[in-house]
Design a protein around this motif. Structure first.
Motif, mmCIF file in Angstrom:
data_model
loop_
_atom_site.group_PDB
_atom_site.id
_atom_site.type_symbol
_atom_site.label_atom_id
_atom_site.label_comp_id
_atom_site.label_asym_id
_atom_site.label_seq_id
_atom_site.Cartn_x
_atom_site.Cartn_y
_atom_site.Cartn_z
ATOM 1 N N GLY B 13 44.415 -56.631 12.677
ATOM 2 C CA GLY B 13 45.256 -57.778 12.381
ATOM 3 C C GLY B 13 44.798 -58.494 11.125
ATOM 4 O O GLY B 13 45.601 -58.859 10.272
ATOM 5 N N LEU B 14 43.495 -58.665 11.009
ATOM 6 C CA LEU B 14 42.940 -59.306 9.824
ATOM 7 C C LEU B 14 43.274 -58.501 8.578
ATOM 8 O O LEU B 14 43.649 -59.052 7.546
ATOM 9 C CB LEU B 14 41.420 -59.417 9.947
ATOM 10 C CG LEU B 14 40.883 -60.653 10.647
ATOM 11 C CD1 LEU B 14 39.368 -60.627 10.649
ATOM 12 C CD2 LEU B 14 41.378 -61.905 9.933
ATOM 13 N N VAL B 230 58.578 -63.454 5.152
ATOM 14 C CA VAL B 230 58.339 -64.220 6.379
ATOM 15 C C VAL B 230 57.064 -65.058 6.219
ATOM 16 O O VAL B 230 57.027 -66.237 6.570
ATOM 17 C CB VAL B 230 58.233 -63.277 7.597
ATOM 18 C CG1 VAL B 230 57.771 -64.037 8.826
ATOM 19 C CG2 VAL B 230 59.571 -62.612 7.858
ATOM 20 N N VAL B 231 56.025 -64.429 5.645
ATOM 21 C CA VAL B 231 54.766 -65.147 5.423
ATOM 22 C C VAL B 231 54.993 -66.372 4.545
ATOM 23 O O VAL B 231 54.549 -67.479 4.858
ATOM 24 C CB VAL B 231 53.728 -64.209 4.769
ATOM 25 C CG1 VAL B 231 52.550 -65.003 4.230
ATOM 26 C CG2 VAL B 231 53.262 -63.167 5.762
ATOM 27 N N ILE B 232 55.729 -66.168 3.462
ATOM 28 C CA ILE B 232 55.933 -67.275 2.520
ATOM 29 C C ILE B 232 56.762 -68.390 3.140
ATOM 30 O O ILE B 232 56.485 -69.575 2.962
ATOM 31 C CB ILE B 232 56.608 -66.747 1.245
ATOM 32 C CG1 ILE B 232 55.609 -65.886 0.489
ATOM 33 C CG2 ILE B 232 57.085 -67.880 0.380
ATOM 34 C CD1 ILE B 232 56.209 -65.149 -0.650
ATOM 35 N N ILE B 233 57.770 -67.993 3.900
ATOM 36 C CA ILE B 233 58.615 -69.005 4.547
ATOM 37 C C ILE B 233 57.777 -69.823 5.536
ATOM 38 O O ILE B 233 57.843 -71.049 5.565
ATOM 39 C CB ILE B 233 59.786 -68.343 5.296
ATOM 40 C CG1 ILE B 233 60.701 -67.634 4.307
ATOM 41 C CG2 ILE B 233 60.567 -69.376 6.074
ATOM 42 C CD1 ILE B 233 61.700 -66.712 4.974
ATOM 43 N N ILE B 234 56.977 -69.116 6.329
ATOM 44 C CA ILE B 234 56.160 -69.825 7.308
ATOM 45 C C ILE B 234 55.148 -70.723 6.611
ATOM 46 O O ILE B 234 54.943 -71.875 6.989
ATOM 47 C CB ILE B 234 55.430 -68.828 8.238
ATOM 48 C CG1 ILE B 234 56.436 -68.127 9.146
ATOM 49 C CG2 ILE B 234 54.372 -69.536 9.079
ATOM 50 C CD1 ILE B 234 55.831 -67.094 10.066
ATOM 51 N N GLY B 235 54.529 -70.210 5.556
ATOM 52 C CA GLY B 235 53.491 -70.969 4.871
ATOM 53 C C GLY B 235 54.028 -72.143 4.077
ATOM 54 O O GLY B 235 53.330 -73.123 3.856
ATOM 55 N N LEU B 249 48.039 -65.332 10.268
ATOM 56 C CA LEU B 249 48.776 -65.554 11.516
ATOM 57 C C LEU B 249 49.740 -64.407 11.790
ATOM 58 O O LEU B 249 49.766 -63.826 12.886
ATOM 59 C CB LEU B 249 49.540 -66.884 11.399
ATOM 60 C CG LEU B 249 50.211 -67.421 12.649
ATOM 61 C CD1 LEU B 249 49.173 -67.805 13.673
ATOM 62 C CD2 LEU B 249 51.084 -68.635 12.299
ATOM 63 N N VAL B 250 50.531 -64.069 10.779
ATOM 64 C CA VAL B 250 51.516 -62.997 10.935
ATOM 65 C C VAL B 250 50.814 -61.669 11.192
ATOM 66 O O VAL B 250 51.204 -60.908 12.085
ATOM 67 C CB VAL B 250 52.423 -62.906 9.686
ATOM 68 C CG1 VAL B 250 53.234 -61.611 9.698
ATOM 69 C CG2 VAL B 250 53.353 -64.103 9.632
ATOM 70 N N GLY B 251 49.751 -61.412 10.442
ATOM 71 C CA GLY B 251 49.008 -60.159 10.615
ATOM 72 C C GLY B 251 48.475 -60.022 12.037
ATOM 73 O O GLY B 251 48.643 -58.979 12.680
ATOM 74 N N LEU B 285 58.616 -60.055 17.016
ATOM 75 C CA LEU B 285 57.728 -61.187 17.276
ATOM 76 C C LEU B 285 57.540 -62.125 16.079
ATOM 77 O O LEU B 285 57.675 -63.343 16.194
ATOM 78 C CB LEU B 285 56.363 -60.652 17.738
ATOM 79 C CG LEU B 285 55.624 -61.501 18.752
ATOM 80 C CD1 LEU B 285 56.496 -61.805 19.946
ATOM 81 C CD2 LEU B 285 54.350 -60.797 19.196
ATOM 82 N N ILE B 286 57.244 -61.539 14.906
ATOM 83 C CA ILE B 286 56.960 -62.421 13.763
ATOM 84 C C ILE B 286 58.212 -63.175 13.325
ATOM 85 O O ILE B 286 58.141 -64.292 12.818
ATOM 86 C CB ILE B 286 56.358 -61.653 12.577
ATOM 87 C CG1 ILE B 286 57.275 -60.541 12.109
ATOM 88 C CG2 ILE B 286 54.992 -61.095 12.940
ATOM 89 C CD1 ILE B 286 56.845 -59.953 10.775
#
Lengths: 250, 307, 342
Positions: B13-14, B230-235, B249-251, B285-286
């Protein structure tokens, strides 16, 4: 206080310790033209944003037509009958002038979940829209696209759009901003014709226009109302002269 | 659930999170500073992988290949910016989307012409392809540890660059107020080109790091770009900190969902139902995470101030 | 925005010639699409009927997308998802009719397929729209993209329906009287659907609802100031747009009889968007013209070279750089310029 259409009570708004609006109280009577003046940075924009629902005051009340409308959303202010124009022209640039006003008429005519009937031929929208354009002397340009008419004409259009929502109070934010002498006097004429018919809260820099139009003037300095009165009273008010006119004259 | 399995999935995940961060760092900067939508960012990730693959085969050294491929990918990004992207900054988002979509088609085809339709595997040197025994009975692939290490190093470097240099100050200022940076008399054109090239190099690095595991292939960029979004939107668009935390988080969520969701579902429903539902839900999920976060914070977790 | 006070063309006149031109283009397109494929098919060029059927179905999707993109200024990058949903609404009930299981939905009944396609698209649009429409600009583009990709991965993970490999539809949707197995009938259904949907969108764009959407596209702050909360109208348009694309998916499933998650990949969404923009989002027939140009170009270029994506991509880049209002701008000098951002 049934005779006032808008009553602002102890309105406060601060940004990180700066009191942009500091215990402002103000009341606009039915049918009057009430001017709000003040030097740059006095907090006029912040006050207007609160009076149109774009900013939420920290404390205080906005009573409109005897109803507490503090905390309403921007579109609810308009629905309650408080229409505004913008200091920086804000119209539908890619639509015709008639469409611009018709949209405002339609906004006041309940919901727009009508998918079939041609709104561009709907006389319930077009006829009143044309009348409002006439009121601001734009009926000849009705079919032109907003981006193609002059700046002054777009300012007139703003007023027509505000009128088209059948407001009880017009909140005009520097309607003469960026205008030449001729254009300004046209706006003054338009507003004079509205006197008695509509209550108006006018924020304006042009002092000639303010003294020509206003029944009552309130002076806002550093977020506080320092004086309210007729133009004669304001002209002779020493505090105002010191804080505002004095600066201007210097 | 064994401890070692949990640890391995944590590392996986990391690793995914770190790769996503490398991809989103450049992208969130181009969004934040230039307000530019770059669909072709994934193509740079792919280019990095192919450059690295060829150079590894040519030089015989994976490490040397990375060192050479990095400036090469940056150069590719620089050229793209100069030739196409630069002329689009004052256009609307739709034009960005269409032009960069065109770029993807072009770059994919050029890669197809040069490297052929097949993927290219990258051989790892012996010291990287082995495993490390961390402590009793817990064995981890050393290459995955390397990815995490390199990624964290890059993240630290970016942190210093953004927070403690003049360039970083301009980048931060640009992300929150573009006009101001222009008013400061900074050469905006050069700043934009530089940031774009930097973003390209970071995306390329992510591609180079993943290629020995998955091999360099033509579709790889298009697959990962959406996850990066998705990462950018969440962040929160334009936020480096947001990109970093959201990427991890996403990973983690994606990896854990894929490995443990069916076990979890089996506690709630029949084995058969769980085995059908779990893959579908873990794939979503993500996105569900994104939807939930947006429902509460439409601007993402860490929106830059005063946009 | 430059202002000219000197020359003022007579706009009423202008509008009339525009209406005439619109009617002419409509008549021309309808005639071409009605006659050309039929003649080609009857003269033995059956392959061209396939091209035209695909073209017309994708044109429906493009018209659907344009309802929110051109009219409402909402740049949705996830409309391939609805096509996929529509297609699987045919495929999944048909699969269960053939192979058993899931008795509740196992049927070849076309009306059921159609209802399922429209309902599922509407629901997906409603749920994703509620969240996506809270955002603007770049965020909106990426979120619509992400939700579509979510559907893509969800379908990929459904092993029962072939997962990545896709699903073959053994029996097309069954309707009384007509049979979609006949290529000409399928084309006629698609073609007539397109005409009806274009007409519907035309009516909508001039309705109160359409005007509201245009206002929201043009200046949302202004809409608030005149007392309109745009969100619900945008959401309604978003759902309508999704339903139209779902319908296109229903037709596409019946046309190809092979469906796979690849139909809903984000690059597919990009293609629909390209059709809309190539043709001109501000023009009623723009998306249709765009679909015609796109499909024909795709066919011609791929005949010439396997690397046809390269010239196609270059063409796309050049058209963005140099042709600012789409192909249809040649046919109609539009007043409206899509403004910066949304």
């Amino acid at each position: 206080m049934t005779e006032s259409i808008l009553q602002v009570v102890n309105l406060c708004k601060s940004f990180g310790g700066v009191h942009a609006t500091d215990q402002v109280s103000l009341s606009v009577r039915h049918g009057e033209i009430h001017a709000l003046i003040g030097p740059n940075g006095a907090g006029k924009t912040t006050l207007i944003s609160q009076l149109s629902g774009l900013l939420r005051p920290d404390s205080g009340k906005i009573l409109f037509d005897n109803k507490d409308i503090t905390g309403y959303a921007a579109y609810q202010f308009s629905q309650a009958g408080l229409a505004r124009s913008f200091q920086i022209t804000s119209v539908f640039q890619d639509l015709s002038l008639l469409d611009n006003v018709a949209l405002a008429v339609q906004a006041n005519d309940g919901h727009a979940f009508r998918f079939w009937h041609n709104a561009r031929k709907d006389q319930r929208l077009r006829t009143p829209a044309m009348q409002y354009l006439q009121q601001v002397q734009l009926s000849d340009q009705a079919e032109q696209i907003a981006s193609e008419v002059s700046h002054g004409e777009r300012r007139q259009l703003e007023i027509a759009m505000a009128l088209a929502t059948s407001p009880k109070l017009l909140l005009l934010d520097e309607p003469m901003a960026g205008m030449g002498q001729d254009e300004s006097s046209l706006i003054i004429e338009i507003l004079k014709n509205l006197r008695g018919d509509k209550s108006i809260l006018l924020v304006e820099h042009d002092m000639d226009a303010v003294f020509a139009l206003a029944d009552t003037i309130s002076v806002l300095v550093y977020g506080q109302i320092i004086a309210t009165g007729t133009s004669a009273e304001i002209k002779t008010n020493t505090a105002v002269q010191k804080a505002y006119l004095g600066e201007d004259a210097a | 659930m064994e401890f070692s399995l949990l640890l391995i999935q944590l590392l996986n995940g990391l690793q995914l999170g770190i790769l996503l961060f490398l991809l989103s760092a450049g992208l969130t900067l181009t969004f934040g500073i230039m307000d530019f939508v770059n669909l072709a960012h994934g193509a740079l990730y792919m280019l990095g992988a192919f450059f690295c693959a060829s150079l590894t085969l040519y030089t015989g050294s994976f490490i040397l290949a990375i060192l050479l491929a990095l400036p090469l990918t940056a150069l590719a990004g620089y050229l793209l910016e100069k030739l196409v992207v630069q002329h689009l900054y004052d256009r609307n988002h739709l034009d960005h989307v269409l032009a960069t979509f065109g770029l993807i088609l072009c770059i994919d085809t050029i890669v197809h012409i040069i490297w052929g339709p097949q993927g290219i595997a990258i051989p790892l040197p012996a010291w990287l392809s082995g495993q490390v025994e961390l402590f009793d009975g817990v064995v981890l692939p050393s290459y995955r540890l390397l990815i995490i290490g390199v990624g964290l190093l890059a993240a630290a470097g970016l942190y210093v660059l953004v927070n403690h240099t003049r360039l970083g100050m301009l980048i931060r200022a640009g992300a929150s107020n573009r006009k101001m940076v222009g008013a400061l008399g900074v050469d905006i054109t050069a700043l934009f080109s530089g940031v774009f090239a930097l973003g390209a190099a970071l995306a390329g690095l992510a591609g180079m790091l993943i290629a020995p595991i998955t091999e360099a292939s033509i579709g790889m960029g298009s697959d990962i770009i959406i996850t990066t979004f998705v990462v950018i939107i969440i962040g929160g668009i334009g936020s480096m900190k947001g990109a970093f935390l959201a990427a991890l988080l996403v990973g983690l969520i994606d990896t854990f969902g894929r490995s443990f969701l069916d076990d979890f579902f089996k506690l709630l429903m029949s084995t058969e139902a769980a085995e059908t539902a779990a893959p579908a839900v873990s794939a979503m999920l993500i996105y569900i995470l994104m939807a939930i976060i947006l429902a509460f914070r439409p601007q993402g977790l860490f929106p830059p101030l005063s946009r | 925005m430059t202002t000219t006070t000197s020359a003022r063309p007579d706009h009423r006149q202008n509008r009339n010639t525009e209406t005439t031109r619109l009617l002419l283009v409509s008549a021309l397109l309808v005639l071409i699409l009605a006659i050309l494929p039929t003649v080609l098919y009857l003269t033995g060029h059956t392959f061209w009927l396939d091209i035209f059927t695909r073209l017309v179905i994708l044109a429906i999707a493009a018209v659907g997308l344009n309802l929110i993109l051109g009219l409402g200024g909402m740049v949705s990058f996830g409309h391939a998802a609805y096509i996929g949903l529509g297609a699987y609404a045919v495929g999944i009930p048909a699969y269960h009719s053939t192979y058993g299981g899931m008795d509740a939905i196992a049927t070849y009944n076309g009306f059921f397929h159609l209802a399922l396609a429209l309902t599922v698209s509407a629901l997906f649009a409603l749920v994703t729209g509620i969240i996506s429409l809270r955002t603007r600009g770049v965020n909106f583009i990426m979120i619509t993209m992400a939700f579509a990709q979510m559907m893509y991965y969800a379908i990929v993970s459904l092993e029962t329906y072939g997962g990545d490999d896709g699903l073959t539809i053994d029996v097309r949707s069954e309707f009384p009287i007509i049979s979609l197995d006949d290529p000409l009938t399928l084309y006629a259904v698609s073609f007539i659907s397109l005409i009806i949907i274009v007409f519907l969108v035309h009516r909508i764009s001039n309705s109160r609802f359409g005007l509201t959407l245009q206002g929201a596209r043009s200046n949302e702050e202004r809409m608030l100031a005149i007392g309109v909360n745009c969100y619900k109208y945008q959401l309604a348009a978003f759902v309508m747009s999704g339903v139209i694309c779902g319908y296109a998916g229903f037709l596409l499933g019946n046309f190809t009889t092979f469906i796979s998650p690849e139909m809903m990949d984000w690059t597919r969404s990009g293609e629909i968007m390209i059709m809309v923009i190539l043709g001109g989002a501000t023009f009623l027939w723009g998306p249709v013209i765009g679909a015609i140009v796109f499909i024909i170009l795709e066919y011609v270029l791929s005949e010439v070279t396997v690397y046809w994506h390269l010239p196609f991509g270059l063409l796309l880049i050049f058209s963005v750089l140099f042709l600012r209002n789409g192909l249809a701008s040649v046919l109609q000098r539009s007043h409206s310029q899509a403004g910066k951002g949304q």
